[in-house]
Design an enzyme around this catalytic site. Sequence first.
Site, PDB file in Angstrom:
ATOM      1  N   THR A 146       0.945  -1.053   0.089  1.00  0.00           N
ATOM      2  CA  THR A 146      -0.053  -0.386  -0.103  1.00  0.00           C
ATOM      3  C   THR A 146       1.036   1.457  -0.191  1.00  0.00           C
ATOM      4  O   THR A 146       0.397   2.633   0.018  1.00  0.00           O
ATOM      5  CB  THR A 146      -0.537  -0.485   0.627  1.00  0.00           C
ATOM      6  OG1 THR A 146      -0.085   0.280   1.909  1.00  0.00           O
ATOM      7  CG2 THR A 146      -1.604  -1.129   0.941  1.00  0.00           C
ATOM      8  N   ASP A 169       8.723  -7.627   3.863  1.00  0.00           N
ATOM      9  CA  ASP A 169       7.187  -8.245   4.286  1.00  0.00           C
ATOM     10  C   ASP A 169       8.034  -8.085   5.731  1.00  0.00           C
ATOM     11  O   ASP A 169       7.887  -9.135   5.800  1.00  0.00           O
ATOM     12  CB  ASP A 169       6.777  -9.059   3.048  1.00  0.00           C
ATOM     13  CG  ASP A 169       5.618  -8.939   4.549  1.00  0.00           C
ATOM     14  OD1 ASP A 169       5.281  -8.707   5.348  1.00  0.00           O
ATOM     15  OD2 ASP A 169       4.934 -10.170   3.735  1.00  0.00           O
ATOM     16  N   SER A 179       1.107  -1.880   8.343  1.00  0.00           N
ATOM     17  CA  SER A 179       0.248  -2.568   7.436  1.00  0.00           C
ATOM     18  C   SER A 179      -1.176  -1.296   7.310  1.00  0.00           C
ATOM     19  O   SER A 179      -0.931   0.015   7.069  1.00  0.00           O
ATOM     20  CB  SER A 179      -0.538  -1.924   9.282  1.00  0.00           C
ATOM     21  OG  SER A 179      -2.315  -2.738   9.415  1.00  0.00           O
ATOM     22  N   ASN A 207       7.418 -10.893  15.094  1.00  0.00           N
ATOM     23  CA  ASN A 207       8.768 -10.218  14.650  1.00  0.00           C
ATOM     24  C   ASN A 207       9.697  -9.446  14.954  1.00  0.00           C
ATOM     25  O   ASN A 207      10.939  -9.463  14.959  1.00  0.00           O
ATOM     26  CB  ASN A 207       8.824 -10.311  13.006  1.00  0.00           C
ATOM     27  CG  ASN A 207       8.731 -11.645  12.288  1.00  0.00           C
ATOM     28  OD1 ASN A 207       8.789 -12.586  12.973  1.00  0.00           O
ATOM     29  ND2 ASN A 207       7.768 -11.819  11.258  1.00  0.00           N
ATOM     30  N   GLY A 227      10.843  -9.337  18.684  1.00  0.00           N
ATOM     31  CA  GLY A 227      11.707 -10.446  18.780  1.00  0.00           C
ATOM     32  C   GLY A 227      13.235  -9.666  18.146  1.00  0.00           C
ATOM     33  O   GLY A 227      14.099  -9.285  19.474  1.00  0.00           O
ATOM     34  N   ALA A 281       2.381   1.033  16.341  1.00  0.00           N
ATOM     35  CA  ALA A 281       1.536   2.633  15.818  1.00  0.00           C
ATOM     36  C   ALA A 281       0.047   1.332  16.196  1.00  0.00           C
ATOM     37  O   ALA A 281      -0.030   0.642  14.805  1.00  0.00           O
ATOM     38  CB  ALA A 281       1.779   3.077  14.391  1.00  0.00           C
ATOM     39  N   TYR A 314      -8.977  -5.461  10.733  1.00  0.00           N
ATOM     40  CA  TYR A 314      -8.260  -4.110  10.821  1.00  0.00           C
ATOM     41  C   TYR A 314      -7.882  -3.683  12.358  1.00  0.00           C
ATOM     42  O   TYR A 314      -7.266  -4.319  13.592  1.00  0.00           O
ATOM     43  CB  TYR A 314      -8.247  -2.890  10.374  1.00  0.00           C
ATOM     44  CG  TYR A 314      -7.551  -2.263  10.335  1.00  0.00           C
ATOM     45  CD1 TYR A 314      -6.061  -1.589  10.196  1.00  0.00           C
ATOM     46  CD2 TYR A 314      -7.829  -1.135  11.558  1.00  0.00           C
ATOM     47  CE1 TYR A 314      -4.930  -0.741  10.427  1.00  0.00           C
ATOM     48  CE2 TYR A 314      -7.223   0.838  11.414  1.00  0.00           C
ATOM     49  CZ  TYR A 314      -6.273   0.004  10.880  1.00  0.00           C
ATOM     50  OH  TYR A 314      -5.063   1.299  11.001  1.00  0.00           O
ATOM     51  N   TYR A 364       5.758  -8.419  25.974  1.00  0.00           N
ATOM     52  CA  TYR A 364       6.775  -7.995  25.557  1.00  0.00           C
ATOM     53  C   TYR A 364       7.475  -7.478  26.512  1.00  0.00           C
ATOM     54  O   TYR A 364       8.688  -7.711  27.427  1.00  0.00           O
ATOM     55  CB  TYR A 364       7.486  -7.958  24.385  1.00  0.00           C
ATOM     56  CG  TYR A 364       7.717  -8.829  23.220  1.00  0.00           C
ATOM     57  CD1 TYR A 364       8.453  -9.513  22.930  1.00  0.00           C
ATOM     58  CD2 TYR A 364       6.560 -10.194  22.551  1.00  0.00           C
ATOM     59  CE1 TYR A 364       9.419 -10.332  22.476  1.00  0.00           C
ATOM     60  CE2 TYR A 364       6.568 -11.157  21.770  1.00  0.00           C
ATOM     61  CZ  TYR A 364       8.319 -11.312  21.821  1.00  0.00           C
ATOM     62  OH  TYR A 364       8.545 -12.655  20.732  1.00  0.00           O
ATOM     63  N   ARG A 391     -10.876   6.485   2.901  1.00  0.00           N
ATOM     64  CA  ARG A 391     -11.428   7.799   4.377  1.00  0.00           C
ATOM     65  C   ARG A 391     -11.861   8.949   3.730  1.00  0.00           C
ATOM     66  O   ARG A 391     -11.420   9.355   2.583  1.00  0.00           O
ATOM     67  CB  ARG A 391      -9.672   8.252   4.990  1.00  0.00           C
ATOM     68  CG  ARG A 391      -9.179   6.162   5.494  1.00  0.00           C
ATOM     69  CD  ARG A 391      -8.476   6.976   6.404  1.00  0.00           C
ATOM     70  NE  ARG A 391      -7.711   6.192   4.771  1.00  0.00           N
ATOM     71  CZ  ARG A 391      -6.059   6.345   5.611  1.00  0.00           C
ATOM     72  NH1 ARG A 391      -5.329   6.520   6.932  1.00  0.00           N
ATOM     73  NH2 ARG A 391      -4.938   6.405   4.733  1.00  0.00           N
TER      74      ARG A 391
END
Length: 327
Positions: A38, A59, A78, A102, A105, A117, A148, A162, A189
């Site tokens: 996007t 990705d 996202s 990911n 980590g 975010a 979402y 975490y 939007r």
Amino acid sequence: MTKKRILITGAAGFLGSHLCNRFISEGYHVLAMDNLITGQLENIEHLFGKENFEFYNHDVSKFVHVSNDLDYILHFASPASPIDYLKIPIQTLKVGSLGTHNLLGLAKDKQARILVASTSEVYGDPLVSPQDEDYWGNVNPVGPRGVYDEAKRFQEAITMAYHTYHKLDTRIARIFNTYGPKMRLFDGRALPTFVGQALMQEDITIFGNGSQTRSFCYVDDQIEGLFKLLHTDYHLPINIGNPDEMTIEELAKEILHLTNSRSKIVYKNLPVDDPKQRRPSISRAQEILNWEPKVSRKEGLEKTIAYFETLPLEKLINAEKTHFKES
């Protein structure tokens, strides 16, 4: 003096590209990451060739490797517009879950501070207004927007896990509607769609009767709030947005006025689970970050419209075609 190194995911997106600009200007070494599903490469092309900027087409739902040390991670990868996350629901869920896992980590391995975010959509269709950080929300997990909303709610949960279990240095920003240059027109939007329709002298399409409310924060204010949050010692969620609430119909009329457009307003059916109210409580941001928005809506809209007016008409038309193809 060694430059601080920061990884920004979703770097070619609207907010991600503005964050790249800000951290470059602050003297950081920026590692920008985006799979361009996007995001738009043109948002950050002006940074290519700079000594303290690197771009990686990747990705984050797949394993993320970064050589050398990292001081900070900003996880902004996202889909964020209804058109995007309704078209690619699985990828939306994966970037919020696997992608966040990911990057947490990676932060743990690099001993880096990470800011994720999140979004006002964790509040769903709220039953209280304004929404403060202690409100748990009213979300339909199996509705069309659930991919979402729940991806972001999981993202917050695993980030806190975490922080609690691994003592990771984390930050959570709940971002409310933000606008400004580099937005994608016709992305589903209201604000960028209204601007595009007004500039093309086409009907302004309002879903529902226009009485639903939103609160719009200009991008410069949003970036300042995020910058302050990253450098503040606070790990619980913080709303970052503008509490200046208005109806969608009022927004449409204001954009018509500012663009001197001859467009007419038309009304269509309201999408499923579309929030009826959206207004942040920013008392926590005011107290902890010493932050509040400075740019008035009129000033912000004028700057945003001026940016889109510099785009060739062909670009506006292509954006609209993409919108109708994807919606």
